[in-house]
Design an enzyme around this catalytic site. Structure first.
Site, PDB file in Angstrom:
ATOM      1  N   HIS A  75      71.827  13.366  57.315  1.00  0.00           N
ATOM      2  CA  HIS A  75      72.967  13.575  56.414  1.00  0.00           C
ATOM      3  C   HIS A  75      72.691  14.757  55.498  1.00  0.00           C
ATOM      4  O   HIS A  75      71.596  14.883  54.957  1.00  0.00           O
ATOM      5  CB  HIS A  75      73.196  12.334  55.548  1.00  0.00           C
ATOM      6  CG  HIS A  75      73.906  11.238  56.268  1.00  0.00           C
ATOM      7  ND1 HIS A  75      74.803  10.408  55.659  1.00  0.00           N
ATOM      8  CD2 HIS A  75      73.861  10.862  57.562  1.00  0.00           C
ATOM      9  CE1 HIS A  75      75.278   9.550  56.552  1.00  0.00           C
ATOM     10  NE2 HIS A  75      74.715   9.795  57.705  1.00  0.00           N
ATOM     11  N   TYR A 204      79.034   6.601  47.042  1.00  0.00           N
ATOM     12  CA  TYR A 204      78.648   5.927  45.806  1.00  0.00           C
ATOM     13  C   TYR A 204      79.889   5.865  44.933  1.00  0.00           C
ATOM     14  O   TYR A 204      80.445   6.911  44.571  1.00  0.00           O
ATOM     15  CB  TYR A 204      77.558   6.719  45.077  1.00  0.00           C
ATOM     16  CG  TYR A 204      76.201   6.672  45.726  1.00  0.00           C
ATOM     17  CD1 TYR A 204      75.877   7.512  46.790  1.00  0.00           C
ATOM     18  CD2 TYR A 204      75.222   5.796  45.260  1.00  0.00           C
ATOM     19  CE1 TYR A 204      74.615   7.476  47.374  1.00  0.00           C
ATOM     20  CE2 TYR A 204      73.951   5.758  45.836  1.00  0.00           C
ATOM     21  CZ  TYR A 204      73.660   6.594  46.890  1.00  0.00           C
ATOM     22  OH  TYR A 204      72.402   6.561  47.464  1.00  0.00           O
ATOM     23  N   PRO A 295      67.756   0.516  43.158  1.00  0.00           N
ATOM     24  CA  PRO A 295      67.988   1.130  44.471  1.00  0.00           C
ATOM     25  C   PRO A 295      68.989   2.287  44.491  1.00  0.00           C
ATOM     26  O   PRO A 295      69.103   2.977  45.511  1.00  0.00           O
ATOM     27  CB  PRO A 295      68.494  -0.032  45.318  1.00  0.00           C
ATOM     28  CG  PRO A 295      69.054  -1.007  44.344  1.00  0.00           C
ATOM     29  CD  PRO A 295      68.258  -0.863  43.098  1.00  0.00           C
ATOM     30  N   TYR A 387      67.863  13.978  44.960  1.00  0.00           N
ATOM     31  CA  TYR A 387      68.196  13.061  46.053  1.00  0.00           C
ATOM     32  C   TYR A 387      67.400  13.405  47.310  1.00  0.00           C
ATOM     33  O   TYR A 387      66.863  12.512  47.977  1.00  0.00           O
ATOM     34  CB  TYR A 387      69.701  13.103  46.347  1.00  0.00           C
ATOM     35  CG  TYR A 387      70.193  11.863  47.060  1.00  0.00           C
ATOM     36  CD1 TYR A 387      70.867  10.856  46.371  1.00  0.00           C
ATOM     37  CD2 TYR A 387      69.972  11.679  48.424  1.00  0.00           C
ATOM     38  CE1 TYR A 387      71.311   9.710  47.023  1.00  0.00           C
ATOM     39  CE2 TYR A 387      70.402  10.544  49.078  1.00  0.00           C
ATOM     40  CZ  TYR A 387      71.076   9.561  48.373  1.00  0.00           C
ATOM     41  OH  TYR A 387      71.504   8.423  49.023  1.00  0.00           O
TER      42      TYR A 387
END
Ligand code: APR
Ligand code: PHB
Length: 395
Positions: A75, A204, A295, A387
């Site tokens: 991704h 998200y 998480p 990230y």
């Protein structure tokens, strides 16, 4: 008959323990892994599934990346969704071509176990009563029971890779470790579903009802989460109720969430936790035994892998040259990066969840933050570089 002596005794066959054991094997260092659960249990436990580029590269270098390269989903971005609209964060563009790979932790563990067995690795499952001793001397020991017999394993070093609830961290004398902790007033209700992911990217989502996350395991299997109470009773959540709530929170114009049979469901609490230092004498803590992140941002597994990379290099240097300076700096090197990852995980969590005591001011501030991150290139770049994974700074 289990070994009675090894160079590095490893407690726990999660990602930290198994990656460490295989890294040591590749450097000619002997280790024994002691795990209290069965191999099947460890390999079937549903856990995270996002691998940073650095984790992917390491697994590939170690020779355990073949299936991950074939089956993993690469991704190059995520979507942040709020007020019913999606906003892409394009990692490739913001980080010079970097991305992440979706490949379940359980699959990583299967590949590692296969590699350990194929190379004669000693990984013992279903051992009982593991306890660590004498790690403040040069001859630490691990005692345990297997099939009703008691054993003692003499080691040069012990690696405590036994997770948050393990035995290694609590064995360190009181007062040595400083603990830092934040417990969040919510949890995640997660499902694994036979439903093709409705979005190419992870979504998200911030919503009045609380956070939601659309993730995936394969092109056929979705992984979805809902913010819930920390002590939520899963029995109160029928599959219909879960899908309904996901539909409400993830709703976006012109977009439909595909549903399917729920294969597994569970609730997890959320905390930020770490200890400083991560070492006492010849006992080194790595992975969840030393730190937990919430998480949001999917850092747990990647942090565990980063720790043992530093540890393996330290052992390598020690066994090749007798120089223990890298081992002595283990905590310092790891914690510098861990604190930044803690900050990122806390920040993502704080931005995206509804806090029970949140005021209208807090909620408008969260929206402003999301608006900023999705409209400022500088802010989006900061999210993206965290990230995809920060570099390890060795100095
Ligand atoms: N004796 C032997 N083994 C133990 C003991 C014990 N007393 N206590 C725990 N273990 C085992 C657990 O059964 C588990 O298999 O140690 C292992 C620890 O593995 P993880 O909890 O997966 O921790 P770690 O290897 O540090 O990986 C961290 O995995 O699931 C995640 O969210 C977590 O992504 C993070 C990553
Ligand atoms: C997951 O797929 O399990 C997952 C993905 C992203 C996260 C957390 C978990 O931030």
């Amino acid at each position: 008959m289990p070994n009675v002596r090894t160079q590095v005794g490893i407690v726990g066959a999660g990602p930290a323990g198994l990656v460490l054991s295989h890294l040591l094997y590749l450097r000619g260092i002997d280790s024994v892994v002691l795990e209290n659960r069965s191999r099947q249990y460890v390999e079937e436990r549903v856990r995270a599934g996002v691998l940073e580029q650095g984790t992917v590269d390491l697994l590939a270098e170690m020779g355990v990346g073949e299936r991950m390269k074939k089956e993993g989903l690469v991704h190059y971005g995520i979507e942040l969704r709020f007020l019913g609209r999606g906003h892409p964060i394009d990692f490739r563009e913001l980080t010079g071509g970097k991305g992440i790979t979706i490949y379940a932790q359980a699959e990583v563990l299967k590949d590692l176990n296969d590699a350990r067995i194929a190379t004669g690795g000693q990984v013992f499952f279903e051992v009982e009563d593991v306890s660590v001793h004498d790690f403040n001397t040069v001859q630490p020991k691990i005692s345990y029971r297997k099939d009703g017999h008691a054993y003692e394993l003499a080691c040069d070093f012990i690696a405590g890779c036994d997770g948050f609830h393990g035995t290694c961290r609590p064995s360190i004398p009181h007062g040595v470790l400083t603990e830092y902790e934040r417990v969040y007033p919510f949890g995640w209700l997660g499902i694994l579903a036979e439903a093709p992911p409705s979005s190419e990217e992870l979504v998200y989502c911030y919503h009045d009802h609380g956070f939601a996350l659309l993730s995936m395991r394969t092109p056929q299997i979705g992984r979805l989460y809902l913010q819930c109470k920390p002590d939520e009773d899963i029995a109160e959540w029928s599959d219909d109720r879960i899908w309904h709530e996901l539909q409400v929170r993830l709703a976006s114009t012109g977009w439909k969430l595909a549903e399917g049979p729920v294969l597994q469901k569970g609730v997890t609490g959320m905390r930020s936790f770490l200890v400083d230092p991560m070492q006492y004498g010849r006992l080194f803590l790595a992975g969840d035994s030393a730190h937990i992140v919430p998480p949001t941002g999917a850092k747990g597994l990647n942090l565990a892998v980063a720790d043992v990379q530093v540890l393996a290099r330290g052992f390598d240097k020690f066994y090749k040259t007798g120089d223990h300076t890298l081992l002595d700096r283990y905590s310092q090197i790891c914690l510098r990066r861990i604190w930044k990852v803690q900050r990122f995980s806390w920040w993502m969590t704080s931005m995206l969840h509804r806090f029970p005591d949140g005021t209208p001011f807090d909620q408008r501030r969260q929206i402003a933050e999301l608006d900023y991150v999705t409209s400022s290139r500088a802010a989006a770049t900061s999210l993206a570089e965290n990230y995809i994974g920060l570099p390890m700074e060795w100095d």
